[in-house]
Design a protein around this motif. Structure first.
Motif, short mmCIF file in Angstrom:
data_model
loop_
_atom_site.label_atom_id
_atom_site.label_comp_id
_atom_site.label_asym_id
_atom_site.label_seq_id
_atom_site.Cartn_x
_atom_site.Cartn_y
_atom_site.Cartn_z
N PHE B 213 -0.30 -13.36 13.16
CA PHE B 213 -1.21 -14.24 13.05
C PHE B 213 -0.89 -15.41 13.92
O PHE B 213 -1.71 -15.74 15.03
CB PHE B 213 -1.62 -15.03 11.86
CG PHE B 213 -2.73 -15.49 11.86
CD1 PHE B 213 -3.96 -14.92 11.91
CD2 PHE B 213 -2.88 -16.96 11.66
CE1 PHE B 213 -5.17 -15.44 11.86
CE2 PHE B 213 -4.07 -17.62 11.58
CZ PHE B 213 -5.05 -16.89 11.63
N ILE B 214 0.33 -16.02 14.08
CA ILE B 214 0.82 -17.12 14.75
C ILE B 214 1.00 -16.43 16.23
O ILE B 214 0.57 -17.09 17.18
CB ILE B 214 2.36 -17.55 14.45
CG1 ILE B 214 2.11 -18.01 13.14
CG2 ILE B 214 3.03 -18.50 15.27
CD1 ILE B 214 3.60 -18.36 12.12
N ILE B 215 1.45 -15.28 16.45
CA ILE B 215 1.56 -14.98 17.88
C ILE B 215 0.23 -14.69 18.52
O ILE B 215 -0.21 -15.04 19.71
CB ILE B 215 2.51 -13.59 17.88
CG1 ILE B 215 3.58 -13.76 17.50
CG2 ILE B 215 2.25 -13.06 19.29
CD1 ILE B 215 4.70 -12.42 17.24
N SER B 216 -0.92 -14.27 17.63
CA SER B 216 -2.07 -14.08 18.20
C SER B 216 -2.78 -15.26 18.41
O SER B 216 -3.79 -15.26 19.00
CB SER B 216 -3.15 -13.37 16.81
OG SER B 216 -2.47 -11.93 16.64
N GLU B 217 -2.44 -16.39 17.82
CA GLU B 217 -3.31 -17.75 17.97
C GLU B 217 -2.59 -18.30 18.77
O GLU B 217 -3.16 -19.47 19.30
CB GLU B 217 -3.33 -18.27 16.55
CG GLU B 217 -4.19 -17.63 15.54
CD GLU B 217 -5.48 -17.34 16.03
OE1 GLU B 217 -6.28 -18.46 16.33
OE2 GLU B 217 -6.27 -16.35 15.84
N THR B 218 -1.22 -18.54 18.99
CA THR B 218 -0.59 -19.40 19.97
C THR B 218 -0.75 -19.45 21.43
O THR B 218 -0.54 -18.22 21.87
CB THR B 218 0.94 -19.58 19.58
OG1 THR B 218 0.88 -19.41 18.08
CG2 THR B 218 1.78 -20.83 20.07
N ILE B 220 0.50 -19.07 24.15
CA ILE B 220 1.74 -19.22 25.03
C ILE B 220 1.75 -17.87 25.68
O ILE B 220 1.50 -16.74 25.26
CB ILE B 220 3.08 -19.10 24.13
CG1 ILE B 220 3.15 -20.54 23.49
CG2 ILE B 220 4.39 -18.92 24.98
CD1 ILE B 220 4.47 -20.68 22.15
N SER B 221 1.96 -18.07 27.04
CA SER B 221 1.69 -16.72 28.13
C SER B 221 2.51 -15.66 27.52
O SER B 221 2.06 -14.57 27.64
CB SER B 221 2.14 -17.20 29.45
OG SER B 221 3.43 -17.68 29.31
N LEU B 222 3.76 -15.59 26.90
CA LEU B 222 4.58 -14.66 26.56
C LEU B 222 3.79 -14.10 25.31
O LEU B 222 3.68 -12.85 25.27
CB LEU B 222 5.91 -14.99 25.97
CG LEU B 222 6.69 -13.94 25.51
CD1 LEU B 222 7.24 -13.09 26.21
CD2 LEU B 222 7.96 -14.96 24.55
N LYS B 225 0.66 -11.73 26.18
CA LYS B 225 1.10 -10.37 26.54
C LYS B 225 1.33 -9.48 25.36
O LYS B 225 1.02 -8.30 25.72
CB LYS B 225 2.32 -10.25 27.38
CG LYS B 225 2.08 -10.83 28.90
CD LYS B 225 3.32 -11.06 29.72
CE LYS B 225 3.04 -11.68 30.99
NZ LYS B 225 4.47 -12.08 31.71
N ILE B 226 1.68 -10.08 24.23
CA ILE B 226 1.85 -9.31 23.06
C ILE B 226 0.53 -9.06 22.02
O ILE B 226 0.49 -7.95 21.65
CB ILE B 226 3.12 -9.92 22.14
CG1 ILE B 226 4.39 -10.27 23.03
CG2 ILE B 226 3.43 -9.21 20.91
CD1 ILE B 226 5.29 -11.02 22.31
N ARG B 227 -0.22 -9.94 22.26
CA ARG B 227 -1.42 -9.83 21.54
C ARG B 227 -2.06 -8.48 21.43
O ARG B 227 -2.44 -8.13 20.22
CB ARG B 227 -2.25 -11.10 22.01
CG ARG B 227 -2.27 -12.37 21.49
CD ARG B 227 -3.25 -13.16 22.02
NE ARG B 227 -2.89 -14.35 21.92
CZ ARG B 227 -3.35 -15.72 22.59
NH1 ARG B 227 -4.59 -15.40 23.35
NH2 ARG B 227 -2.79 -16.94 22.29
N PRO B 228 -2.29 -8.03 22.54
CA PRO B 228 -3.02 -6.69 22.33
C PRO B 228 -2.55 -5.70 21.42
O PRO B 228 -3.16 -4.80 20.97
CB PRO B 228 -3.26 -6.34 23.69
CG PRO B 228 -2.97 -7.51 24.55
CD PRO B 228 -1.96 -8.26 24.04
#
Lengths: 239, 280
Positions: B213-218, B220-222, B225-228
């Motif tokens: 959830f943090i990665i999905s919402e933050t 940050i360009s890195l 790329k991970i979000r999908p």
């Protein structure tokens, strides 16, 4: 005999002077002052004791997307206004229901900006600048039709910089009263940032021109089903 | 099969922890709504944007209504509901392993596949019940306390949906939320077959959900790329039901991804469960 041409010249000069003075007097008599305009607007408006009207409101502002709205407006002299709607509705606050009774010297500095032709009608452009901080608008410009004594257009600027320009189309009711049947309000909602989603901060800093344009648009109001001078009980305005 | 599901139902609903989620919703929602009622809409009207609108417009109608507070409850609680779902789904297999009943269950005639299917079914039923509980309680209590009205959707700009539209949007949003929560249940089941301690899958799943959830919402360009590749990116799909026009293409893509994640998690869980030596 020698003095005859001289006396003729004096008489002619006196006549010319009189004529000039006379024409000046006539022109001064027809030139309207701010007070004249206000008096005429107010007396025309005073003929309508009360009215009820239905409004159909359509918004065409990209960032303000609301369904078509139906509002009932109740007005009673001197300045009672009540708006009623079953669902959500929003109507431009300034300029939509023009009440010349509100234009007074205590609240506004007033001046005539000149004449301007609007929709083939020569209008008088009247500027009202606040002199009282309680007044919500900073400046009003009103285009007054000097024949029917109605306002054909009104521009407003609020303290926060939002502006609205409302154009009116009138029709005569009961062969006597000129009342608006359509109003088109061009709105600029500068400063409106929207209701951000709960966990997302909108990108305020990088305000783009397109985002700014998204807050400009038109609100069209159709006035219909007027009921004029039928009497409205006071409790309606207490709701 | 129905008998197996019934047995799993009895086992699940005989545990107190099963009711924690329902109790939490039944406590939090009235608290939230009473707070909003006492606040008299200041929560809504104190924003700078509302002030801009109010300075420029006569605003009529009841914006703080049952639909608005229900949507608000969805935004608030959909972040926490995974925890309650994980409490039950994560316990399905690991809980039996901890209690020492798993081996006994598996030596009975029903195949591992049927037992696993019954546990999946009960986890998904529980997920659906949890979202339904939220839906019924928030809409019911919301309408009783605040009445009905047009729905203000909090997004960039102002979007108002009529009452009829609002009802339709909730009918789309809740099933989408069920699907998103179903993926969490599937992940919890996957972790549940990996360990023999019920706490592990619960904490593990929540850790994965929170980190994703943090990665999905933050922003940050890195992370972008991970979000999908994260299911949490698609689990907010229910929010799209309130947009206008409804982005059906985006919703379809999110639904497909969520189904794929669910199949992947359940497939992996079944593969491991089917091949695993049950020693406890």
């Amino acid at each position: 005999m020698k003095n005859r041409p001289c006396s003729c010249l004096i008489w002619l000069s006196a006549l010319i002077l009189l004529l000039f003075q006379g024409s000046d007097c006539i022109s001064q008599g027809t030139e309207l002052t701010v007070d004249d305009i206000l008096r005429n607007l107010q007396s025309t408006f005073a003929e309508i004791e009360d009215y009820t009207v239905m409004l159909n409101v359509k918004s065409d502002i990209k960032q303000v997307r609301v369904p078509q709205m139906e509002v009932t407006a109740f007005f009673k002299q001197p300045d009672k206004l009540h708006l009623q709607s079953t669902g959500f509705a929003m109507l431009p606050r300034e300029g939509m229901f023009i009440n010349p009774n509100r234009f007074n010297r205590e609240d506004f500095y007033m001046s005539i900006l000149g004449k301007e032709t609007l929709k083939d009608i020569e209008t008088i452009k009247l500027e009202l600048v606040h002199r009282n901080e309680k007044i919500k608008v900073r400046k009003l410009i009103i285009w007054v039709d000097p024949v029917r004594w109605i306002s054909l257009k009104i521009d407003t600027v609020t303290w926060q910089g939002q502006s609205a320009s409302v154009d009116f189309k009138y029709e005569k009711f009961q062969d006597r009263y000129w009342l608006p049947v359509k109003a088109s309000a061009m709105m600029d909602l500068t400063g409106f940032k929207g209701f951000s989603r709960f966990h997302e901060m909108p990108d305020w800093e990088n305000e783009t021109e397109s985002a700014s344009n998204d807050r400009k648009g038109e609100i069209t109001i159709q006035f219909y089903d007027y009921r004029i001078n039928e009497g409205i009980p006071d409790f309606i305005f207490e709701q | 099969m129905f008998r197996l599901i019934r047995l799993e139902w009895i086992k699940t609903f005989n545990k107190l922890r099963t009711y924690i989620g329902f109790i939490a919703i039944c406590v939090v929602l009235p608290l939230l709504f009473i707070g909003l009622k006492l606040d008299k809409g200041r929560f809504l009207t104190s924003s700078a944007s509302y002030n801009v609108l109010e300075q420029n417009f006569h605003i009529m109608g009841n914006l703080l209504n049952g639909f608005f507070v229900s949507q608000l409850a969805m935004y608030f609680l959909m972040v926490h509901i995974p925890f309650f779902i994980v409490l039950v789904a994560g316990d399905q297999i690991a809980g039996e392993a901890t209690a020492g009943t798993l081996r006994m269950v598996l030596i009975r005639p029903p195949s591992r596949m049927r037992i696993f299917a019954a546990k999946v079914a009960i986890s998904l039923i529980y997920t659906i019940m949890m979202v339904l509980c939220l839906a019924v309680l928030s809409l019911g209590l919301g309408i009783i306390l605040f009445g009905t009205g047009d729905l203000l959707v909090r997004e960039e700009g102002l979007l108002i949906l009529s009452e009829q539209q609002a009802v339709c949007r909730f009918l789309i949003a809740y099933p989408l939320a069920m699907l998103a929560m179903g993926v969490v249940a599937a992940l919890a089941l996957l972790l549940s077959v990996l360990v023999e301690n019920a706490i592990g899958p619960i904490i593990g799943t929540m850790a994965i959900v929170v980190i994703s959830f943090i990665i999905s919402e933050t922003p940050i360009s890195l992370f972008v790329k991970i979000r999908p590749f994260l299911f949490t990116t698609y689990s907010k799909v229910w929010q799209k039901a309130f947009l206008d026009p409804i982005p059906f293409n985006d919703i379809t893509i999110s639904v497909i991804y969520l189904f794929l994640y669910m199949v992947l998690f359940l497939g992996a869980a079944f593969f491991i469960f089917n091949r695993r030596d049950i020693l406890s």
